[in-house]
Design a protein around this motif. Structure first.
Motif, mmCIF file in Angstrom:
data_model
loop_
_atom_site.group_PDB
_atom_site.id
_atom_site.type_symbol
_atom_site.label_atom_id
_atom_site.label_comp_id
_atom_site.label_asym_id
_atom_site.label_seq_id
_atom_site.Cartn_x
_atom_site.Cartn_y
_atom_site.Cartn_z
ATOM 1 N N LYS A 158 0.832 -1.211 0.000
ATOM 2 C CA LYS A 158 0.000 0.000 0.000
ATOM 3 C C LYS A 158 0.862 1.254 0.000
ATOM 4 O O LYS A 158 0.599 2.205 -0.739
ATOM 5 C CB LYS A 158 -0.931 -0.032 1.216
ATOM 6 C CG LYS A 158 -1.963 1.080 1.241
ATOM 7 C CD LYS A 158 -2.901 0.905 2.411
ATOM 8 C CE LYS A 158 -2.463 1.867 3.490
ATOM 9 N NZ LYS A 158 -3.285 1.852 4.678
ATOM 10 N N THR A 196 4.254 5.577 -5.651
ATOM 11 C CA THR A 196 4.297 5.610 -7.117
ATOM 12 C C THR A 196 3.181 6.483 -7.671
ATOM 13 O O THR A 196 3.370 7.133 -8.701
ATOM 14 C CB THR A 196 4.192 4.196 -7.710
ATOM 15 O OG1 THR A 196 2.992 3.562 -7.247
ATOM 16 C CG2 THR A 196 5.403 3.368 -7.351
ATOM 17 N N GLU A 197 2.048 6.521 -6.992
ATOM 18 C CA GLU A 197 0.978 7.408 -7.446
ATOM 19 C C GLU A 197 1.403 8.859 -7.301
ATOM 20 O O GLU A 197 1.068 9.695 -8.124
ATOM 21 C CB GLU A 197 -0.305 7.148 -6.649
ATOM 22 C CG GLU A 197 -0.997 5.859 -7.015
ATOM 23 C CD GLU A 197 -2.201 5.567 -6.133
ATOM 24 O OE1 GLU A 197 -2.559 6.422 -5.289
ATOM 25 O OE2 GLU A 197 -2.763 4.482 -6.275
ATOM 26 N N GLY A 198 2.183 9.190 -6.272
ATOM 27 C CA GLY A 198 2.667 10.551 -6.086
ATOM 28 C C GLY A 198 3.768 10.909 -7.076
ATOM 29 O O GLY A 198 3.933 12.064 -7.449
ATOM 30 N N SER A 250 2.532 1.685 -3.372
ATOM 31 C CA SER A 250 1.524 2.135 -4.333
ATOM 32 C C SER A 250 1.256 3.627 -4.169
ATOM 33 O O SER A 250 1.144 4.367 -5.150
ATOM 34 C CB SER A 250 0.235 1.332 -4.139
ATOM 35 O OG SER A 250 -0.764 1.775 -5.006
ATOM 36 N N GLY A 251 1.177 4.087 -2.918
ATOM 37 C CA GLY A 251 0.970 5.518 -2.664
ATOM 38 C C GLY A 251 2.137 6.350 -3.167
ATOM 39 O O GLY A 251 1.950 7.430 -3.732
ATOM 40 N N GLU A 253 5.618 12.995 -15.126
ATOM 41 C CA GLU A 253 4.947 13.545 -16.302
ATOM 42 C C GLU A 253 5.245 15.038 -16.444
ATOM 43 O O GLU A 253 5.444 15.534 -17.560
ATOM 44 C CB GLU A 253 3.443 13.299 -16.214
ATOM 45 C CG GLU A 253 3.062 11.846 -16.410
ATOM 46 C CD GLU A 253 1.586 11.569 -16.192
ATOM 47 O OE1 GLU A 253 0.843 12.524 -15.847
ATOM 48 O OE2 GLU A 253 1.175 10.419 -16.367
ATOM 49 N N THR A 256 4.090 9.693 -10.245
ATOM 50 C CA THR A 256 3.629 9.712 -11.636
ATOM 51 C C THR A 256 3.377 11.129 -12.138
ATOM 52 O O THR A 256 3.888 11.492 -13.206
ATOM 53 C CB THR A 256 2.371 8.836 -11.782
ATOM 54 O OG1 THR A 256 2.689 7.506 -11.385
ATOM 55 C CG2 THR A 256 1.865 8.835 -13.206
ATOM 56 N N PRO A 257 2.641 11.991 -11.432
ATOM 57 C CA PRO A 257 2.442 13.352 -11.952
ATOM 58 C C PRO A 257 3.753 14.140 -12.033
ATOM 59 O O PRO A 257 3.937 14.935 -12.960
ATOM 60 C CB PRO A 257 1.488 14.003 -10.947
ATOM 61 C CG PRO A 257 0.966 12.932 -10.079
ATOM 62 C CD PRO A 257 1.864 11.757 -10.223
#
Length: 157
Positions: free
Chosen positions: A74, A80-82, A77-78, A88, A84-85
């Motif tokens: 978890k 990698t979600e942070g 995952s948190g 980008e 990604t933006p």
């Protein structure tokens, strides 16, 4: 006939005794087999009980590990979600920078072409239209310049 019946009775009695003896021997073997079976069942029961105990111990130790793995997953995952933006945004910034650099290079190329055209245009006009003294002077200056360039190239080599 009494003797025949007595002999037949003795034979029947011997047969019956033999039958009872065989039945008792067979029952003894069945009893031995059942006792062995009971012993094997007790051993199997102890083994199964031991396996169940070990499985429950493994389960006791594995549940916290699995819970920790779920928590770690978890958290990752948190993260990698942070990220990604942000990644980008970095890609967008690099693309924008490349576009600016390409535009600047195009502008420099246009300026260079404009400067070359501005300088070459009067020189070409003078070369085409000048005859006599001006043409000779220009040609002489060109020859002298070419000689100086050749001399400086030969000196450097």
């Amino acid at each position: 006939m009494d003797i025949a019946l007595s002999i037949l009775g003795c034979i029947a009695l011997v047969g019956f005794i033999w039958l009872v003896f065989k039945i008792s021997v067979t029952l003894g073997k069945v009893e031995t087999t059942l006792q062995r079976g009971m012993t094997e069942l007790e051993t199997a029961k102890r083994d199964i009980s031991q396996m169940a105990h070990e499985v429950s111990e493994v389960r006791i130790h594995m549940v916290p590990v699995l819970d920790n793995m779920a928590e770690i997953t978890k958290n990752i995952s948190g993260m990698t979600e942070g990220l990604t933006p942000r990644v980008e945004a970095i890609y967008d910034t690099v693309d924008d920078t490349l576009n600016i650099v390409r535009g600047a290079l195009d502008d420099v190329e246009r300026i260079k072409d404009s400067v070359v055209a501005t300088i070459e245009s009067p020189l070409n006009l003078v070369r085409r239209t000048s005859t006599g003294v001006v043409g000779t002077i220009v040609k002489g200056v060109t020859v002298v310049r070419d000689l100086i360039e050749q001399f400086s190239k030969n000196g450097k080599e």
